[in-house]
Design an enzyme around this catalytic site. Structure first.
Site, PDB file in Angstrom:
ATOM      1  CG  ASN A  43      59.484  40.860  47.989  1.00  0.00           C
ATOM      2  OD1 ASN A  43      58.842  40.508  48.734  1.00  0.00           O
ATOM      3  ND2 ASN A  43      60.062  40.101  46.917  1.00  0.00           N
ATOM      4  CB  ILE A  44      55.847  45.822  45.555  1.00  0.00           C
ATOM      5  CG1 ILE A  44      55.477  46.033  47.060  1.00  0.00           C
ATOM      6  CG2 ILE A  44      54.831  45.970  44.601  1.00  0.00           C
ATOM      7  CD1 ILE A  44      55.072  47.308  47.292  1.00  0.00           C
ATOM      8  CG  ASN A  46      55.426  46.369  37.301  1.00  0.00           C
ATOM      9  OD1 ASN A  46      55.629  46.193  36.063  1.00  0.00           O
ATOM     10  ND2 ASN A  46      54.365  46.697  37.749  1.00  0.00           N
ATOM     11  CE1 TYR A  49      58.637  39.190  34.951  1.00  0.00           C
ATOM     12  CE2 TYR A  49      60.448  38.378  33.939  1.00  0.00           C
ATOM     13  CZ  TYR A  49      59.219  38.243  34.400  1.00  0.00           C
ATOM     14  OH  TYR A  49      58.316  37.072  33.834  1.00  0.00           O
ATOM     15  CD  GLU A  56      66.246  44.266  51.769  1.00  0.00           C
ATOM     16  OE1 GLU A  56      65.199  44.375  51.097  1.00  0.00           O
ATOM     17  OE2 GLU A  56      67.136  43.434  51.697  1.00  0.00           O
ATOM     18  CB  CYS A  88      70.092  43.451  46.699  1.00  0.00           C
ATOM     19  SG  CYS A  88      69.413  45.048  46.480  1.00  0.00           S
TER      20      CYS A  88
END
Ligand code: THU
Length: 131
Positions: A43-44, A46, A49, A56, A88
């Site tokens: 996950n990345i 910022n 948000y 994935e 998710c």
């Protein structure tokens, strides 16, 4: 073919690259394609948000960008913050579409470190399709 345990180990490796200063919730994913190639993602996040990307979908983006065209055999997902780190809703929709009709196996880790698995058609039935 890579075992579920081996794929989960690679998802763990991927989670170590996560950029998640806001949630402090690292996630790693590793996908095994029918071609036998594997693609990893983390996950990345910022500061804005809503722009954060899931592990994935990063793994699937990497695969598509690299020219992968085969179906998805299985995906392992891992977070050190949560056992059974399910994908998710948005990632389920992506998995369903990019699976190329395969009933993707989703490998997760239990509390005790053992693996368990589910299938996309069971956890994401009646998905949206344009056809
Ligand atoms: N996250 C994922 O990487 N995959 C999911 O399927 C659910 C959530 C990430 C997004 C965010 O960076 C962090 O987990 C907390 O929501």
């Amino acid at each position: 073919m890579l075992s579920d345990e081996e794929l989960l180990e690679k998802a763990k490796e991927a989670s170590e690259n996560a950029y998640c200063p806001y949630s402090e919730f690292p996630v790693g994913a590793c996908i095994l394609y029918k071609s036998s190639k594997i693609f990893k993602g983390c996950n990345i996040e910022n500061a804005s948000y809503g722009l954060s990307l899931c592990a994935e979908r990063n793994a699937m983006s990497s695969a598509i960008s690299s020219g992968e065209t085969s179906g998805i055999e299985k995906i392992a997902i891992y977070s050190p913050k949560s056992p059974k780190c399910f994908p998710c809703g948005a990632c389920r929709q992506w998995l369903q579409e990019l699976s190329k009709g395969e009933n993707v196996k989703i490998v997760l880790e239990n509390d005790d470190g053992s693996t368990c698995y589910y299938y996309i058609n069971d956890i994401f039935p009646y998905s949206f399709k344009l056809i």
